[in-house]
Design a protein around this motif. Sequence first.
Motif, mmCIF file in Angstrom:
data_model
loop_
_atom_site.group_PDB
_atom_site.id
_atom_site.type_symbol
_atom_site.label_atom_id
_atom_site.label_comp_id
_atom_site.label_asym_id
_atom_site.label_seq_id
_atom_site.Cartn_x
_atom_site.Cartn_y
_atom_site.Cartn_z
ATOM 1 N N UNK A 784 0.814 -1.211 0.000
ATOM 2 C CA UNK A 784 0.000 0.000 0.000
ATOM 3 C C UNK A 784 0.852 1.269 0.000
ATOM 4 N N UNK A 785 2.097 1.145 0.447
ATOM 5 C CA UNK A 785 2.950 2.329 0.434
ATOM 6 C C UNK A 785 3.500 2.604 -0.965
ATOM 7 N N UNK A 786 3.419 1.560 -1.833
ATOM 8 C CA UNK A 786 3.901 1.751 -3.202
ATOM 9 C C UNK A 786 2.807 2.353 -4.081
ATOM 10 N N UNK A 787 1.588 1.780 -4.019
ATOM 11 C CA UNK A 787 0.467 2.286 -4.815
ATOM 12 C C UNK A 787 -0.754 2.494 -3.928
ATOM 13 N N UNK A 788 -1.413 3.626 -4.110
ATOM 14 C CA UNK A 788 -2.681 3.883 -3.439
ATOM 15 C C UNK A 788 -3.784 3.349 -4.346
ATOM 16 N N UNK A 789 -4.628 2.453 -3.815
ATOM 17 C CA UNK A 789 -5.748 1.913 -4.583
ATOM 18 C C UNK A 789 -7.021 2.669 -4.217
ATOM 19 N N UNK A 790 -7.707 3.217 -5.216
ATOM 20 C CA UNK A 790 -8.961 3.949 -5.002
ATOM 21 C C UNK A 790 -10.017 3.280 -5.868
ATOM 22 N N UNK A 791 -11.131 2.845 -5.258
ATOM 23 C CA UNK A 791 -12.118 2.071 -6.015
ATOM 24 C C UNK A 791 -13.526 2.605 -5.808
#
Length: 934
Positions: A784-791
Amino acid sequence: MPKFVVVDLETTGHTPKKGDKIIEVGMVTIENGEIVHQFHSMVNPEQPIPSFISQLTGIEDQDVQDAPLFDEIVDEIVHLCQDAYFVAHHVQFDLGFLNHAIQETTGKSLDIPVLDTVELGRIMIPQAPGYKLAQLAEYLDVAHDNPHRALADAYVTAKILLQFIHKAKQLPYETLQQLSSLERKLKSDLHELLSNWMESKAFTIEERADLEIFRGIALKRNYEEVQRNVPEVEGFQPYLDHLLGNDGSLSKNMDRYEERGSQRIMATTIYDAFQSGSHALIEAETGTGKSLAYLLPAVYEAVTKQNRVVISTHTTHLQSQLLDKEVPLLHKILPFSFTSALFKGKQHYISLKKFEFELYHGTSDNYDITLTKAMLLVWLTETATGDIDEIQLPSSGNIFWRRISAEAEGYIDPKSPWFSRSFYQRARKQAQQADLLITNHSLLCTDISENYSLLASYNKLIIDEAHHLEATAAKHFGRKIDYVSIQYLLNEMGANSAGDWIYGLLSSYPEMALKHDITKWDELVQNAKEESDELFRFLFSYVVKQHNAHISLNDIGRYQYRFQNDQENPQTWSTVQEMTRRVSFYLRDLIQFLHKCKNWISLAETSEEASRWIEDIRMYMERMEEVIHSLDHLLLSEEESIVKWIEIEAYGAKNAVFLHSEPIEIASIMQDQLFERKESVILTSATLTMKDSFTFMMKRLGLEESSTIQQKIQSPFHYEHQVQLMIPNDFPNIKYGNQEDFIHATCEAIYSLATITRGRMLVLFTSYDMLKKTYSAMKEFIDQEEFILIAQGVSSGSRSRLKKNFQAFDQAILFGTSSFWEGVDIPGQDLTSVVIVRLPFQPPDHPVYKAKSEALKSQGKNAFMELSLPNAVIRFKQGFGRLIRSSQDRGVVMVCDDRIMKAKYGKYFIDSIPSIPVHFESTHQLMEEAKRWL
């Protein structure tokens, strides 16, 4: 002026009771309207700082290792807070956290008045786009150079507070007085401040010239628009030359202006259609500049011929863009003046009559409703439109709005003092006087279905985002009703208890109440509630019992079941119809009760209060009649040309049921009621063709080829140099029950591409179910620190809020379905790749598609080629169009569905988008190609 101490804390987490600690304190003191002191200290929390806090604030463990402990600075903090208002952005968090630390250290806590700048922001600047500190700072032009650091945040909050105080002091006495009556339910301790401000105004006779006070409410004065003048213009082409040439008016008023041949072609095509009395279909690809291209001939036609032109858009976003950007630009560059107006449905405008009643007689308000009232009081001193889209209400505020919108007020007598101050009536008047009338597809279709009784008269119409017209028209020529709306109506009328509408009516006329037994009303309302509850619960269980093959899951997670009265279980459907009749029976009894009340009041008196009650009664009677008609149409009557279906919330309440109907086809309706009755209708969009042909759209909308101009306008962008289309050839085939494997392969491809594009990725799904499964799978194996997932539907917030969050993070991946396929504009470097997970075919068991498909088959036509494929191609073009929004944009579109290459119909998708390089290789090879190209 009192003293304010503005505080901001940085902490290791959100919960001091679970051991979270303060790591930084910033305090700014305001006295006599000026910042006089600043205090800052790092704090050693005696525990490691979580990495996500370090990422947010930039504060690392080494920054606090030599800092003082909290007990070493507590006395100074307490001293600074003495005899002051405690101010913070989200005051409950900062004060709660600080008090927990002070209590632990000294055994005491701060007991001082508080001000919450989030709450004050909502009240004092209700038209702000958002209330996060950074949003407020940007809106109020306060520099915020070091966000998420305590002193910087406290200083910015202090500057913002001073602007709020200045704004409050400008408010009229009456508005301050109304706010004072609401103050006790707010978080901020405003009583003394409001009293001081009112006291200072009580001794001045100065009044604001831009406001009028009516019945204790301050309103912005209504100024009439300047009248238009009829210009002397040589002709349309000289007019275009004057505006669009490299030395034209547009080039002098726009930065980096480039003349676009496509814009001139489109404007000329529309002008020609107007002159020949033809309809036109114009597909204008991204970059055409289509808004100005249709506004220029529209204004010219309206003003030179003194003949109003209506422009309809699908989204309020485009309406706002036209009014806030394009129309003001036209006022600057045109050699003549013109008038324009925006007109929306009644539900968008505030009813001052209803608001006044709620202000003085509303009871048992919760926090959100109190806050909403406070926001509206300030907004009314500023708004010229009364359009709720100007402000963002808190969640319960939207429910309150239903009680005070113009839709809820019913008929207003033109002699009433409210009529001349009605925002809806003002909007209607402006619409009738305007050269250019801007509206939306929804209101346009309502106007058509109600025989053109809403909009001002016109014979020339431009429909932007025209690919939505069929679906919008179908909804307006159909019906819908649900359990919640019926219960809401019954609850709104209420029962025999103080604060309810019916109680107010009957207690205003005690003699009438004696004649009309109030207990009879209560009994009827209760019976109507119980019967409707039983009906919708029965429908819920009926849908659940149907075999899975008859039920589809739509993209917002509702199950849909198409029903046909003559094909349902006769015994069960007979029960449904009997229950429906019982609901209607009790509603008719309620209408009869109100009818008697209306007659009694009409004979008893003719006061203003009597008129208000009669208007309310008439409105409630009409709304109950509408419910009866909808139930009759949906559950009792039989029409072959209508498709009906039931939607249920699969995991919702057992009465969360929604009934819908639509005409199976609207082509004949639109032909008879729109195209044959209007001189010239222009339909434009970036997505109207399949393989360069308008045939599908013409058939669906009922346009005749002989009277319709067809024009496809190419984008000025160089797509072949800006975008690559990539299709993996090694994905598991989802057809054979391999959904889990397919999702796993999709996740790996998304992750691999995201590492190349550094996030900045939009992933489009055709199914909400697959979106959720892919999101869950991705969360398991990515850091999660590499990519923020927004859904969509998982992360909280509206579409625009999710988009803003996506743009705010450096490395983010945005998952969307339904509305994300279009209208999401993320230009520049914020978006580098779009992933289309599946080709966007409608589910074959969707009720409307199923009914249309059956109708086509009965005519000997191929439903896949005539309906399913064209719809999917147009949707695909919309998704593809998310990536390239300007001539500088560059990126990759990846389609995870190999049918685009392997199926015979795949070429329809590729041939319908601009000509670009296509790669059909293994996922690994595609990633190497993407890395090389980007």
